[in-house]
Design an enzyme around this catalytic site. Structure first.
Site, mmCIF file in Angstrom:
data_model
loop_
_atom_site.group_PDB
_atom_site.id
_atom_site.type_symbol
_atom_site.label_atom_id
_atom_site.label_comp_id
_atom_site.label_asym_id
_atom_site.label_seq_id
_atom_site.Cartn_x
_atom_site.Cartn_y
_atom_site.Cartn_z
ATOM 1 N N GLU A 154 0.974 -1.278 -0.004
ATOM 2 C CA GLU A 154 0.045 -0.007 -0.012
ATOM 3 C C GLU A 154 0.661 1.342 0.130
ATOM 4 O O GLU A 154 0.695 2.282 0.927
ATOM 5 C CB GLU A 154 -0.929 -0.024 1.378
ATOM 6 C CG GLU A 154 -1.887 -1.197 1.167
ATOM 7 C CD GLU A 154 -2.893 -1.382 2.182
ATOM 8 O OE1 GLU A 154 -2.798 -0.471 3.419
ATOM 9 O OE2 GLU A 154 -3.499 -2.502 2.375
ATOM 10 N N GLU A 259 -6.340 -10.444 -1.083
ATOM 11 C CA GLU A 259 -7.057 -10.296 -0.102
ATOM 12 C C GLU A 259 -8.483 -10.187 -0.442
ATOM 13 O O GLU A 259 -9.305 -9.400 0.045
ATOM 14 C CB GLU A 259 -6.676 -9.034 0.860
ATOM 15 C CG GLU A 259 -4.988 -8.947 1.259
ATOM 16 C CD GLU A 259 -4.729 -7.645 1.745
ATOM 17 O OE1 GLU A 259 -5.588 -6.790 2.268
ATOM 18 O OE2 GLU A 259 -3.572 -7.277 1.940
HETATM 19 O O1 9MR Z 1 -7.721 -7.724 8.241
HETATM 20 C C1 9MR Z 1 -6.682 -7.010 9.163
HETATM 21 C C2 9MR Z 1 -7.289 -6.404 10.418
HETATM 22 O O2 9MR Z 1 -7.420 -7.477 11.375
HETATM 23 C C3 9MR Z 1 -6.460 -5.403 11.206
HETATM 24 O O3 9MR Z 1 -6.849 -4.801 12.146
HETATM 25 C C4 9MR Z 1 -6.055 -4.409 10.129
HETATM 26 C C5 9MR Z 1 -5.210 -3.151 10.678
HETATM 27 O O4 9MR Z 1 -3.783 -3.647 10.553
HETATM 28 O O5 9MR Z 1 -5.517 -4.895 8.909
HETATM 29 C C6 9MR Z 1 -6.145 -5.686 8.195
HETATM 30 O O6 9MR Z 1 -5.634 -6.355 7.078
HETATM 31 C C7 9MR Z 1 -5.299 -5.379 6.000
HETATM 32 C C8 9MR Z 1 -3.970 -5.975 5.341
HETATM 33 O O7 9MR Z 1 -2.970 -6.129 6.253
HETATM 34 C C9 9MR Z 1 -3.718 -4.905 4.214
HETATM 35 N N1 9MR Z 1 -4.755 -4.733 3.561
HETATM 36 C C10 9MR Z 1 -6.014 -3.980 4.121
HETATM 37 C C11 9MR Z 1 -6.369 -5.136 4.888
HETATM 38 C C12 9MR Z 1 -7.870 -4.912 5.374
HETATM 39 O O8 9MR Z 1 -7.749 -3.889 6.437
#
Ligand code: 9MR
Length: 365
Positions: A154, A259
């Site tokens: 990102e 994802e």
């Molecule tokens: O699913 C993840 C959630 O449990 C966390 O709170 C969040 C913050 O770190 O991250 C989520 O996963 C993210 C991923 O690492 C990167 N792309 C977006 C995903 C959804 O937010």
């Protein structure tokens, strides 16, 4: 006579065995798509620690790849300057080895979920030291033990420019290439990917392509690009997705959907910026007591169209990963509004296949 607790234990075992046996009757995604691409899921601590045998059996039957939902993020794996916490990541690697599931390390460089101590740092030297040590240590420890890394996650804005992260601010716009260079040295036996959301959208895709070309021009290895795929029911950008598969593959890269989930709840913006939130109101949790059939069918239509497209380009796609095992696990139950009931995946809260699952499986017949 048998004690009550022994009897209950026996009953629980019988139920577990029955549950496992029942799950074996559901067609297996990883088997059905075996010749096409890996099928992955995101895993949380409970699942990695195999606390529930039924869940483990279910995961092992359905998925050939896994990404840790949180435990390899810098804030958790690298909580202090010289302090690392490898316990859960080690367990994940062992889980993958034991069950023949390929692990994607997520993620080495991300502006979000950074360790707390980073906030107090305002010098270029210190940020560079953190950046270098972090990649060397984490990527080095799991070289070849993880199949692949989301090296940078990102880094782009929606208009394709670079996000003003702490890394861009202190290290300048070569930091992404530098991250790949360090990862390549520390982890020569794992594949290296760039990962983002909305990078199927034209402007962001152009920015992503510029980043990739820059890495390649520096003679640094990049093996693939991940399109996260946090989309909305009834609004899949299929044309942009197809165009992106073609354009990324033309750069010689593997394409992955990393994802995947399809949101059915109301939201007033697109994407997956975890910093963005929405104020709850009376309409924000419409399906708390069940998903209406019309929405269930829309989800099925969307997943079918998506997997049709994936199969059309299976020669360019190496993995499709869902962001969670079942609807109950999804981050979308808590973002951008806490405590909602979302239904974005192929399995319901009891690991039962939804109509979308049937549609996806039917494509493989
Ligand atoms: O699913 C993840 C959630 O449990 C966390 O709170 C969040 C913050 O770190 O991250 C989520 O996963 C993210 C991923 O690492 C990167 N792309 C977006 C995903 C959804 O937010």
């Amino acid at each position: 006579m048998m004690s009550l607790s022994t009897a209950l234990l026996l009953l629980a075992n019988v139920n577990t065995e029955q549950g496992i046996a029942l799950a074996q009757t559901i067609p297996s995604l990883k088997d059905k798509f075996k010749k096409d691409f890996l099928i992955g899921t995101a895993l949380n601590n409970t699942q990695i620690e195999e606390r529930d045998p039924q869940t483990t059996a279910f995961i092992v039957r359905q998925f050939s790849a896994a990404t840790p939902e949180n435990i390899m993020k810098a804030g958790l794996i690298h909580p202090g300057w010289d302090k690392y916490n490898f316990e859960m990541a080690d367990k994940l690697v062992e889980f993958g080895r034991k069950h023949n599931i390929k692990i994607n390390g997520h993620t080495l460089v991300w502006h979000s979920q950074l360790p707390f101590f980073i906030r107090g740092i305002h010098s270029q030297d210190s940020i560079r030291t953190f950046f270098t040590n972090h990649i060397k240590t984490v990527a080095g420890r799991y070289d070849g033990k993880v199949f692949s890394w989301d090296v940078v996650n990102e880094a782009l804005n929606e208009d394709g420019t670079l996000r003003k992260s702490v890394f861009l601010q202190y290290l300048g716009d070569d930091y992404i290439t530098e991250a790949f260079r360090l990862a390549q040295r520390a982890s020569p036996k794992s594949e290296l990917y760039y990962n983002d959301y909305n990078n199927e959208q034209p402007a962001k895709r152009a920015g992503c392509i510029a980043v990739i070309k820059k890495i390649q021009a520096a003679n640094v290895r990049i093996d693939g690009v991940g399109i996260q795929g946090h989309w909305h029911a009834g609004r899949l950008p299929l044309k942009d997705i197809e165009e992106s598969i073609l354009q990324y593959a033309a750069l010689g890269l593997k394409v992955m959907f990393t994802e995947l989930d399809i949101e059915v709840l109301p939201r007033n913006f697109q994407g997956a910026d975890v910093g963005q939130r929405m104020v709850a109101n009376e309409q924000s949790n419409p399906y708390a007591s069940g998903l209406p059939d019309s929405v269930q069918q829309q989800l099925a239509v969307d997943y079918e169209a998506l997997f049709k497209l994936f199969l059309k380009h299976k020669d360019k796609i190496s993995r499709v990963t869902f962001w969670g095992v079942n609807d109950g696990d999804s981050w979308l139950n808590n973002w951008p509004v806490r405590g909602r009931t979302s239904y974005p995946l192929l399995f319901d809260r009891n690991n039962q296949p939804k109509p979308a699952f049937e549609k996806v499986i039917a494509l493989t017949k």
